[in-house]
Design an enzyme around this catalytic site. Structure first.
Site, short mmCIF file in Angstrom:
data_model
loop_
_atom_site.label_atom_id
_atom_site.label_comp_id
_atom_site.label_asym_id
_atom_site.label_seq_id
_atom_site.Cartn_x
_atom_site.Cartn_y
_atom_site.Cartn_z
N GLU A 106 0.87 -1.18 0.00
CA GLU A 106 0.00 0.00 0.00
C GLU A 106 0.90 1.22 0.00
OE1 GLU A 106 -2.94 -0.52 3.11
OE2 GLU A 106 -2.98 -2.66 2.68
N CYS A 150 -1.58 9.31 3.26
CA CYS A 150 -1.55 8.84 1.88
C CYS A 150 -2.78 9.33 1.12
CB CYS A 150 -1.46 7.32 1.85
SG CYS A 150 -2.68 6.53 2.89
P1 NDP Z 1 8.81 4.61 3.75
O1 NDP Z 1 8.56 3.89 2.48
O2 NDP Z 1 10.00 5.49 3.83
O3 NDP Z 1 8.94 3.57 4.95
C1 NDP Z 1 7.95 2.60 5.22
C2 NDP Z 1 8.58 1.45 5.97
O4 NDP Z 1 9.52 0.80 5.11
C3 NDP Z 1 9.37 1.87 7.20
O5 NDP Z 1 9.23 0.92 8.21
C4 NDP Z 1 10.80 1.90 6.67
O6 NDP Z 1 11.77 1.76 7.66
C5 NDP Z 1 10.78 0.69 5.76
N1 NDP Z 1 11.85 0.68 4.77
C6 NDP Z 1 12.61 1.72 4.33
N2 NDP Z 1 13.49 1.30 3.39
C7 NDP Z 1 13.28 -0.04 3.23
C8 NDP Z 1 13.85 -1.03 2.39
N3 NDP Z 1 14.82 -0.74 1.54
N4 NDP Z 1 13.38 -2.29 2.49
C9 NDP Z 1 12.37 -2.61 3.33
N5 NDP Z 1 11.80 -1.70 4.16
C10 NDP Z 1 12.23 -0.43 4.10
O7 NDP Z 1 7.47 5.41 4.07
P2 NDP Z 1 7.16 6.36 5.29
O8 NDP Z 1 7.36 5.64 6.59
O9 NDP Z 1 7.87 7.65 5.09
O10 NDP Z 1 5.58 6.57 5.12
C11 NDP Z 1 5.03 7.50 4.27
C12 NDP Z 1 4.57 6.87 2.97
O11 NDP Z 1 3.61 5.86 3.24
C13 NDP Z 1 3.86 7.84 2.04
O12 NDP Z 1 4.30 7.63 0.73
C14 NDP Z 1 2.40 7.48 2.20
O13 NDP Z 1 1.61 7.85 1.09
C15 NDP Z 1 2.48 6.00 2.38
N6 NDP Z 1 1.28 5.46 3.04
C16 NDP Z 1 0.39 4.73 2.29
C17 NDP Z 1 -0.80 4.26 2.85
C18 NDP Z 1 -1.77 3.45 2.06
O14 NDP Z 1 -2.66 2.84 2.66
N7 NDP Z 1 -1.68 3.39 0.73
C19 NDP Z 1 -1.13 4.55 4.26
C20 NDP Z 1 -0.10 5.27 4.97
C21 NDP Z 1 1.05 5.71 4.36
P3 NDP Z 1 12.58 3.06 8.22
O15 NDP Z 1 11.60 3.89 8.93
O16 NDP Z 1 13.57 2.44 9.12
O17 NDP Z 1 13.18 3.73 7.03
#
Ligand code: NDP
Length: 520
Positions: free
Chosen positions: A289, A323
């Site tokens: 998502e 999001c």
């Molecule tokens: P990120 O994609 O930066 O991070 C999401 C998760 O992925 C975190 O736990 C992060 O860890 C982890 N992560 C980062 N790099 C990697 C990798 N290379 N491999 C595996 N996992 C990884 O998103 P944000 O946390 O900044 O959240 C915001 C985003 O989420 C926005 O784009 C928003 O639109 C989306 N979103 C979508 C929703 C939906 O339902 N469609 C709902 C809520 C949010 P770490 O924090 O350690 O970097």
């Protein structure tokens, strides 16, 4: 097991003194617990890493919410392996017993509702209303998925056609051990929704919360244990996504990945998960998502006051860090100037500050990287459009505050009209007419939410057919999906078309087995 019909939890009315007092007391209680250290939990054991990192209050960064472990790839692998071992016994637990535990988690959270909201306010900077909204959404996920599991179990038993020569059965089986990787912006609901759906379906989980919201996740994990979930069924690992997350995705025993976050990370997970690792015996399922660049279209027949209200709430609620945020307002020329003036007037009136104060409308953005990213887009916006409001940062106790910002007369193909900014940042685009507005709305790689404000029934129907988003809202704002009422999830680069809080969501965590027995 049977449960009473599902009912959404109601928002707290903070104009009532008893509700205000209850959340204030919870904030005081949680403030008394700040700065503690938290272990990882792997195979039921508390596990420490060599180093820890701090999660801080974005409104007051000198305030440490908690210290968590800087886990590494070895912890990620150990968590998946513990979940994989636990799967052998958890998959044998009946759907009824699993549902009972998840309903138990809901009940515990209901009792500590304001405490969870207080953690949310202090760890990720939500206002009172936004935090309460997230806590009740989480309770709804637990209650809803428990009932859906019971429904699937029942439906599978009676879903087949019959023939006299065979006894045929259909069963839903869980998949196995999954990696659940979650964002910071809905730290309670996203983590709980994915985790509870996976677990109630009979899977086991290794969860990795975002680095900026690990403490809330720790408290949620403990709620599951308190409700009776065997500890090895849910493993909790903290650390950098590119280390811990990637190791979880890569592990050959990982059966599925439930991810919510950015498009960049989601698509990279999809790619990694497609690589077959030595010893791997399945194709990993990915439930992704991701982000959005959500359009709010307004035509000349619309109620402009309602549109202005919905646009400002959708663009600036939780500082635009949803999001579902309505980050593109697409307004037909005939009412453009009038509506822009109303939007700017309303956005100007938003009170920005520490969201622990109930009078505040907009808190901080999550961290200094978010400030850099958003101010970078503000610089881009100055080249691409007209700055009608905001554009600056605000100084308050070192917190990460950004003014509500509105850019107008932005070309539909500009970067600030196409890329997700994820902050209090509204892009306004002028359309010739409704046809033009509809085309602009669809001209993006995303497809999560969208709104249309119009009094033309014909155009509302056109949008229902042609506005290609997973969640379309007619004459209402783009945010605020409710579990069971607005199944939530996007098309195109917004994700894998899953629908959280919807009647078919649990199928993503299940696989069907046909059993056919010849009758003599
Ligand atoms: P990120 O994609 O930066 O991070 C999401 C998760 O992925 C975190 O736990 C992060 O860890 C982890 N992560 C980062 N790099 C990697 C990798 N290379 N491999 C595996 N996992 C990884 O998103 P944000 O946390 O900044 O959240 C915001 C985003 O989420 C926005 O784009 C928003 O639109 C989306 N979103 C979508 C929703 C939906 O339902 N469609 C709902 C809520 C949010 P770490 O924090 O350690 O970097």
């Amino acid at each position: 097991m049977s449960l009473p019909p599902f009912k959404n939890e109601a928002l707290a009315d903070f104009s009532q003194p008893e509700n205000r007092q209850a959340l204030q007391q919870a904030l005081d209680k949680v403030r008394g617990q700040l700065g503690r250290s938290y272990p990882m939990i792997i195979g039921g054991d508390e596990v420490m890493a060599d180093e820890t990192f701090a999660s801080v209050n974005p409104a007051l960064p000198s305030q440490v919410v908690g210290y968590v472990q800087q886990g590494g790839a070895e912890h990620a692998r150990a968590a998946i392996e513990a979940a994989d071992r636990a799967f052998d016994s958890w998959k044998r637990v009946s759907a009824g017993e699993r549902a009972e535990i998840i309903v138990g988690v809901a009940e515990l959270m209901r009792r500590r509702r304001h405490e969870f909201s207080a953690w949310n306010i202090l760890e990720v900077g939500k206002t009172w209303g936004e935090a309460d909204g997230e806590t009740i959404e989480t309770i709804d996920f637990f209650e809803y998925y428990a009932r859906q599991m019971l429904r699937f179990e029942q439906e599978a038993a009676t879903s087949l056609e019959t023939i006299p020569s065979e006894r045929n059965r259909y069963r839903y089986l869980p998949l196995g051990a999954g990696a659940v990787i979650t964002p910071w912006n809905f730290p309670t609901a996203q983590m709980s929704g994915l985790t509870s759906a996976a677990i109630v379906a009979g899977n086991t989980v290794a969860v990795k919360p975002a680095e900026t919201s690990p403490v809330i996740a720790y408290h949620v994990v403990n709620l599951f244990y308190e409700a009776g979930l065997p500890r090895d069924v849910l493993n909790y690992v903290t650390g950098p996504g590119e280390v811990v997350g990637e190791a979880m995705v890569d592990h050959p025993r990982t059966r599925f990945i439930g991810f919510t976050g950015s498009k960049a990370v989601g698509t990279s997970i999809n790619q990694r998960a497609a690589v077959i690792q030595p010893g791997q015996r399945w194709i990993k399922r990915t439930i992704l998502e991701m982000g959005g660049k959500n359009p709010v279209v307004v035509d000349e027949t619309a109620d402009l006051e309602a549109a202005a209200e919905g646009i400002v709430a959708g663009a600036f609620g939780y500082q635009g860090q949803k999001c579902s945020a309505g980050s593109r307002a697409i307004i037909v020329d005939q009412v453009y100037d009038d509506l822009v003036a109303r939007i700017v007037e309303r956005a100007k009136a938003l009170r920005v500050g520490d969201p622990a104060d109930p009078a505040v409308d907009m808190g901080p953005v999550i961290d200094p990287e978010a400030v850099d990213k958003i101010t970078g887009y503000i610089a881009v916006g100055r080249e691409e459009g007209d700055l009608a409001l905001g554009g600056g940062t605000l100084e308050h106790e070192g917190g990460y505050f950004i003014e509500p910002t509105v850019f107008t007369d932005v070309p539909a193909d500009a970067r600030i009209a196409q890329e997700e900014v994820f902050g209090p940042f509204l892009t306004v685009i002028r359309a010739r007419d409704f046809e033009d507005a509809l085309a602009i709305a669809n001209a993006t790689e995303y497809g999560l939410t969208g709104s249309l404000y119009s009094h033309s029934q014909e155009r509302l129907e056109r949008a229902a057919e042609e506005l290609h988003v997973g969640n379309l809202y007619l004459n209402r704002k783009s945010t605020g999906a409710e579990v069971g009422i607005h199944p939530f999830g996007g098309f195109n680069m917004s994700g894998t078309d899953s629908k959280a809080g919807g009647p078919d969501y649990l199928l993503l965590f299940l696989q069907g087995k046909s059993i056919s027995e010849k009758v003599a």
